[in-house]
Design a protein around this motif. Sequence first.
Motif, PDB file in Angstrom:
ATOM      1  N   GLU A  16       0.829  -1.211   0.000  1.00 20.56           N
ATOM      2  CA  GLU A  16       0.000   0.000   0.000  1.00 20.56           C
ATOM      3  C   GLU A  16       0.858   1.253   0.000  1.00 20.56           C
ATOM      4  OE1 GLU A  16      -2.987  -0.173   3.093  1.00 20.56           O
ATOM      5  OE2 GLU A  16      -3.595  -2.183   2.462  1.00 20.56           O
ATOM      6  N   LEU A  17       1.818   1.247  -0.887  1.00 21.69           N
ATOM      7  CA  LEU A  17       2.692   2.399  -1.028  1.00 21.69           C
ATOM      8  C   LEU A  17       1.931   3.442  -1.829  1.00 21.69           C
ATOM      9  CD1 LEU A  17       5.795   2.611  -0.312  1.00 21.69           C
ATOM     10  CD2 LEU A  17       6.169   2.406  -2.756  1.00 21.69           C
ATOM     11  N   THR A  18       1.690   4.585  -1.223  1.00 21.28           N
ATOM     12  CA  THR A  18       0.857   5.565  -1.922  1.00 21.28           C
ATOM     13  C   THR A  18       1.127   6.949  -1.362  1.00 21.28           C
ATOM     14  OG1 THR A  18      -1.409   6.206  -2.412  1.00 21.28           O
ATOM     15  CG2 THR A  18      -1.038   5.169  -0.305  1.00 21.28           C
ATOM     16  N   THR A  19       0.625   7.968  -2.042  1.00 19.97           N
ATOM     17  CA  THR A  19       0.752   9.312  -1.495  1.00 19.97           C
ATOM     18  C   THR A  19      -0.568   9.697  -0.851  1.00 19.97           C
ATOM     19  OG1 THR A  19       0.018  10.304  -3.546  1.00 19.97           O
ATOM     20  CG2 THR A  19       2.377  10.041  -3.275  1.00 19.97           C
ATOM     21  N   MET A  20      -0.502  10.582   0.110  1.00 22.09           N
ATOM     22  CA  MET A  20      -1.711  11.065   0.772  1.00 22.09           C
ATOM     23  C   MET A  20      -2.632  11.697  -0.271  1.00 22.09           C
ATOM     24  SD  MET A  20      -2.710  10.855   3.868  1.00 22.09           S
ATOM     25  CE  MET A  20      -4.402  11.178   4.298  1.00 22.09           C
ATOM     26  N   GLU A  21      -2.001  12.354  -1.232  1.00 19.50           N
ATOM     27  CA  GLU A  21      -2.737  13.000  -2.320  1.00 19.50           C
ATOM     28  C   GLU A  21      -3.684  12.013  -3.007  1.00 19.50           C
ATOM     29  OE1 GLU A  21      -3.622  16.275  -4.541  1.00 19.50           O
ATOM     30  OE2 GLU A  21      -2.222  16.170  -2.865  1.00 19.50           O
ATOM     31  N   SER A  22      -3.171  10.843  -3.367  1.00 21.40           N
ATOM     32  CA  SER A  22      -4.021   9.917  -4.111  1.00 21.40           C
ATOM     33  C   SER A  22      -5.026   9.236  -3.183  1.00 21.40           C
ATOM     34  CB  SER A  22      -3.180   8.888  -4.869  1.00 21.40           C
ATOM     35  OG  SER A  22      -2.551   8.028  -3.962  1.00 21.40           O
ATOM     36  N   VAL A  23      -4.700   9.100  -1.906  1.00 22.63           N
ATOM     37  CA  VAL A  23      -5.689   8.582  -0.954  1.00 22.63           C
ATOM     38  C   VAL A  23      -6.904   9.501  -0.936  1.00 22.63           C
ATOM     39  CG1 VAL A  23      -6.172   8.244   1.500  1.00 22.63           C
ATOM     40  CG2 VAL A  23      -4.035   7.396   0.526  1.00 22.63           C
ATOM     41  N   MET A  24      -6.626  10.801  -0.895  1.00 22.73           N
ATOM     42  CA  MET A  24      -7.729  11.762  -0.852  1.00 22.73           C
ATOM     43  C   MET A  24      -8.539  11.723  -2.138  1.00 22.73           C
ATOM     44  SD  MET A  24      -5.787  14.989   0.878  1.00 22.73           S
ATOM     45  CE  MET A  24      -7.205  16.047   1.051  1.00 22.73           C
ATOM     46  N   ARG A  25      -7.822  11.642  -3.260  1.00 16.29           N
ATOM     47  CA  ARG A  25      -8.523  11.632  -4.544  1.00 16.29           C
ATOM     48  C   ARG A  25      -9.462  10.440  -4.631  1.00 16.29           C
ATOM     49  NH1 ARG A  25      -4.391  13.107  -7.653  1.00 16.29           N
ATOM     50  NH2 ARG A  25      -3.877  10.923  -7.997  1.00 16.29           N
ATOM     51  N   ASN A  26      -8.985   9.285  -4.213  1.00 17.32           N
ATOM     52  CA  ASN A  26      -9.832   8.097  -4.273  1.00 17.32           C
ATOM     53  C   ASN A  26     -11.075   8.254  -3.412  1.00 17.32           C
ATOM     54  OD1 ASN A  26      -8.280   6.764  -6.056  1.00 17.32           O
ATOM     55  ND2 ASN A  26      -7.150   5.593  -4.518  1.00 17.32           N
ATOM     56  N   GLU A  27     -10.868   8.822  -2.243  1.00 16.37           N
ATOM     57  CA  GLU A  27     -12.001   9.013  -1.338  1.00 16.37           C
ATOM     58  C   GLU A  27     -13.073   9.892  -1.965  1.00 16.37           C
ATOM     59  OE1 GLU A  27     -10.063   8.832   3.117  1.00 16.37           O
ATOM     60  OE2 GLU A  27     -10.853  10.696   2.329  1.00 16.37           O
ATOM     61  N   GLU A  28     -12.596  10.876  -2.745  1.00 17.99           N
ATOM     62  CA  GLU A  28     -13.542  11.849  -3.287  1.00 17.99           C
ATOM     63  C   GLU A  28     -14.282  11.328  -4.503  1.00 17.99           C
ATOM     64  OE1 GLU A  28     -10.782  14.918  -3.878  1.00 17.99           O
ATOM     65  OE2 GLU A  28     -10.724  15.488  -1.774  1.00 17.99           O
ATOM     66  N   GLY A  29     -13.839  10.186  -5.013  1.00 13.41           N
ATOM     67  CA  GLY A  29     -14.402   9.668  -6.268  1.00 13.41           C
ATOM     68  C   GLY A  29     -15.906   9.598  -6.262  1.00 13.41           C
ATOM     69  N   ARG A  30     -16.451   9.071  -5.190  1.00 14.22           N
ATOM     70  CA  ARG A  30     -17.887   8.843  -5.129  1.00 14.22           C
ATOM     71  C   ARG A  30     -18.678  10.151  -5.180  1.00 14.22           C
ATOM     72  NH1 ARG A  30     -20.560   3.814  -3.442  1.00 14.22           N
ATOM     73  NH2 ARG A  30     -18.639   2.644  -3.527  1.00 14.22           N
ATOM     74  N   SER A  31     -18.215  11.141  -4.406  1.00 20.32           N
ATOM     75  CA  SER A  31     -18.946  12.413  -4.411  1.00 20.32           C
ATOM     76  C   SER A  31     -18.786  13.083  -5.756  1.00 20.32           C
ATOM     77  CB  SER A  31     -18.430  13.354  -3.337  1.00 20.32           C
ATOM     78  OG  SER A  31     -17.816  12.653  -2.333  1.00 20.32           O
ATOM     79  N   ARG A  32     -17.591  12.941  -6.343  1.00 25.61           N
ATOM     80  CA  ARG A  32     -17.385  13.544  -7.651  1.00 25.61           C
ATOM     81  C   ARG A  32     -18.377  12.925  -8.634  1.00 25.61           C
ATOM     82  NH1 ARG A  32     -12.060  12.183  -9.129  1.00 25.61           N
ATOM     83  NH2 ARG A  32     -11.314  13.775  -7.708  1.00 25.61           N
ATOM     84  N   LEU A  33     -18.552  11.621  -8.533  1.00 20.12           N
ATOM     85  CA  LEU A  33     -19.465  10.922  -9.430  1.00 20.12           C
ATOM     86  C   LEU A  33     -20.889  11.428  -9.244  1.00 20.12           C
ATOM     87  CD1 LEU A  33     -19.820   8.603 -11.426  1.00 20.12           C
ATOM     88  CD2 LEU A  33     -20.309   7.148  -9.478  1.00 20.12           C
ATOM     89  N   ALA A  34     -21.308  11.533  -7.990  1.00 25.07           N
ATOM     90  CA  ALA A  34     -22.673  11.981  -7.723  1.00 25.07           C
ATOM     91  C   ALA A  34     -22.883  13.379  -8.295  1.00 25.07           C
ATOM     92  CB  ALA A  34     -22.944  11.974  -6.220  1.00 25.07           C
ATOM     93  N   ALA A  35     -21.915  14.272  -8.054  1.00 24.00           N
ATOM     94  CA  ALA A  35     -22.040  15.634  -8.563  1.00 24.00           C
ATOM     95  C   ALA A  35     -22.123  15.616 -10.081  1.00 24.00           C
ATOM     96  CB  ALA A  35     -20.856  16.481  -8.107  1.00 24.00           C
ATOM     97  N   MET A  36     -21.302  14.750 -10.708  1.00 25.03           N
ATOM     98  CA  MET A  36     -21.280  14.658 -12.158  1.00 25.03           C
ATOM     99  C   MET A  36     -22.641  14.226 -12.694  1.00 25.03           C
ATOM    100  SD  MET A  36     -18.028  12.806 -13.884  1.00 25.03           S
ATOM    101  CE  MET A  36     -18.890  11.471 -14.681  1.00 25.03           C
TER     102      MET A  36
END
Lengths: 890, 110
Positions: A746-766
């Motif tokens: 699970e090597l990752t950046t905090m940046e991409s963790v946040m982006r993934n989390e936001e995916g669902r709301s982004r989808l709903a807004a879209m």
Amino acid sequence: MSAPRPPRLSERILVLLLPYPDGDAAVGDLREEYRERVSWGASRLSAGLWHLGQALAIATRVRFSGLRGPGLRSDARTAVRQLVRQPGYSLVIITAVALGIGVNAVLLAVADGVFLEPLPYPAADRLGIVSNDHTGSSTDGFGISYLNIDDVRTRLRTVEEMALYLDWQDVNLSGTEQAHRIPANFVTSNYFAMMGLEAHMGRVLAAEDNRPGAAASVAVLTEDTWERVFGADPTVLGRAVLLNGTPFEVVGIVGGGERDLRQRYRDTGSVGIYLPLEAVTTVLGFPLREERGRRFLNALVRLRPGVAFSAAQAELLAMSSDLAREFPEANEGWSYRLTSLSEAFFEEVRTPVLALLVGATLVLLLVSVNLANVVLIRATGRAQEWAMRQALGAGRARLLRQLVAEAAVLTFAGGIAGLLLGNWGLVALLRTGGVQLPAFVSIDMDLRVALSSLGLAVGAGAFIGLVAATGVWRQSLGHDLRESGRSSGSLRARHARSGLILAQVGLAFVLLVGAGLMLESFRTLRNTGYGFDTEDLLLARTDLRGEAYAEPEDRRATAEALLQRAAALPGVEEAFLWSPNRLGYGNWVALLTREDRYALYPQERIEASRHSLRPGTLAAVGIPLLAGRDFGPQDTPEGVPVAIVSESLGRALWPEGDPVGRRMEGYRSGELTTFEVVGVVADARHRTRLIDPFGPQLDVYFPYSQASERFLTLALRSASGGDPTAFAAPLRQSVREVDPDLPVYELTTMESVMRNEEGRSRLAAMLVGLYATLAVLLAGLGIYGVLAHAVRQQTREIGIRLALGARVRGVVARVMGSGLRLTLLGVGSGALAALGVARLLESALYGVDPWNPWIFVAVAILLPAVAVVSCLVPALRAVRVDPVEALRVE
Amino acid sequence: MGEHGFLGEFELVVMLAVLQVGEGAYAVNIRRVIEERVGRSVSRGTVYVTLNRLEQKGLLASSLGEPTASRGGKAKRIFRVRPEGLRAIRATQAMLREMARGLDPLLEES
């Protein structure tokens, strides 16, 4: 037995589309062949589909041959010519249809993958998963106990075969060049046959590998692991590897890991290794047969042919009550639950996909109604042309066919555009990460989806054409040659149209407000941090597992060594350690009460996310200390157990305030312990950034010296501006130097963790945004349609006014006035409805007032603006009326 | 057939098929004969279209046959070759032979 009859629909197609006696003869011919097929043993369904296909093929072929009178081809050609001559009109309709079809195509593609494709297992429709429910618990889907299921498995008459498995653990795989973290599944040997998994090399697990108490130390790799870890080495069979420190021998390679049951968890990765179920004790330390109350397994069952899931569920429930009677202590309140495999995989997505699909269908219906209206109005406008053509000898049917052909060409073009749009939308949708599905589900615009979408488009076209045609038919054509459509459109029809506009403007208002709120909320969400500094952070996980790390001091020493090496990497500004959760996660929890109340008052236990940290870490991530002190050297392993609480947790435990110096109770490494609270820190959003970012954040922090957990997150912050991912390779290297058996995952950046989390709301807004765009377009179209119609009807009146010296401005104002009145009425009622709907949305919004005045004002300006544009076209046409022409029509 | 009086390839095939079936040729058995002899699948629509065309050209004549039970009471459309049709077949074949004359070494199967 009466002779089987082919589907009526396809016979009717033939009779309708082919001239007599061709149609009848063809129907008879196909009946003969249909019966032959059925008598050869074809199912009614497949023979029926064959029949329909043949009927359509014959009808098209014969109609398009162009020899029996002017056929569809010439209709289509005329239609295209007509439409090219009015590009604006065509473009609007094509766009509307394209949007409608596009949305449908995307959802059909998803629904096709989720509902229609059969699951890739033998007898998949008879497979199910057994889990446990507990009466006192709000969550369900607990594991089941080995001793319990072992007691009942032979008694179950509805079940043909049962495999047990434990699939929610990952293991450290080492003894290889590099250590890896591998998702594992511990299974009984019949699991492979039930899931249709076969060995590509070597063998799968056999019954003797799972002999109770004498498990074989053998492992089966998935192809993926074989390639990733062993470079697809053909000599891997017989190799020894370490799993959580215990030696195992590789005996086989299986394909199809992406179809494993583990796929029903989102985000945990495909299974990489299969181990004997009996190995849970050696590898994980779980006692399989000691305690009846330990529930960490699941059962995969195959029902006997013909047995309904409800019957099997009923039998399982009966067994549950037997168990509760025989072993009340371990089984009181527990009951078995059977879930079909497709439900287990798709439960979460089923409802939203269905709801969206229904929505999309409604939108398409709305598109069709609107377009029918517009096409009808255009058609009435051409009433004189029709009358002329009819007088010149064109048949009435031919004229109507022409109308239908125009609608068909438009919607077909719209359908193609919609497919392209949908294809693009689907790619975008999958990229948002808001939709997570098992890896074996492929969602794409396959032929089936494309054809059904085009079918929808053609259906919409037929509907539009027919409505328009009926409208024209009703206005007796001969009549219109004399009168310029003065009588067209009864008062009732006009009221119906106005009502439609009103409703549409209102709907558009509601959807636009919804979209505005969602977008605003998404923006807020993006700007809402975790309450700690997330910039330039690289995160990596490891798990201190196995014999070498049995003692806390070993874990502490290794953690210390890992941290020192990480901090020494060039370009690293600071390094710290977070355990057992990852930053921004809160899955590992502790139950806490005030002192001396844990055992006596279970209802007072508060669930808080637990974090083990070293001194200075809270300051390093920017979580401010509000009272008391940070951890320090005085907090030794043997010292007084201490803790720091988040502001909200402090308030929850001691509403009277001032938690510092107070004592609380909870379990630590299996022992009830009393902790002294030494500090209070500000809330950070470890778990609820997206769910309830402004609600109470319950977190407890322990010093790593006293709570030396196995799971570690190493966090590195790069010197500002540096790329944190550049540390990935050196970090792996330094972990290997400390212990080559430790995996980094699970090597990752905090940046991409946040982006993934936001995916669902982004989808709903879209999605809401998309529906809102459609709504506005439709409202615009509707207004245009009604006004154009009105202008057409008043041509003569306008002509007279202009002839009598009325000013152009006055005429324009009159026409636009009527359109804008409707719009404003719609805006008013829409605003009222939106006030109510916004309240309903409240729970889905982050930090946005559902009655945000700016959004309402913006929408109240936007919609009339669209209406003005829609009104302008017919108004200008009114002005261009030549008075002389208008009067001469009489 | 046009002014030149020759048949197109598939037209020729259909005409010959009607002759092969003989009495009672209709779309189903005509198509079957073609598939059996030529060994490739032919769409029903094409057969209907070609039959219609040949009838319009006056090469085939059609009549409605007896409705039978196996057809659910629907009549067959029965075709027979008219004398003009026979002439057209002959002309086309003669034309083909003429065109192929002297090419035997090239066209003969080895």
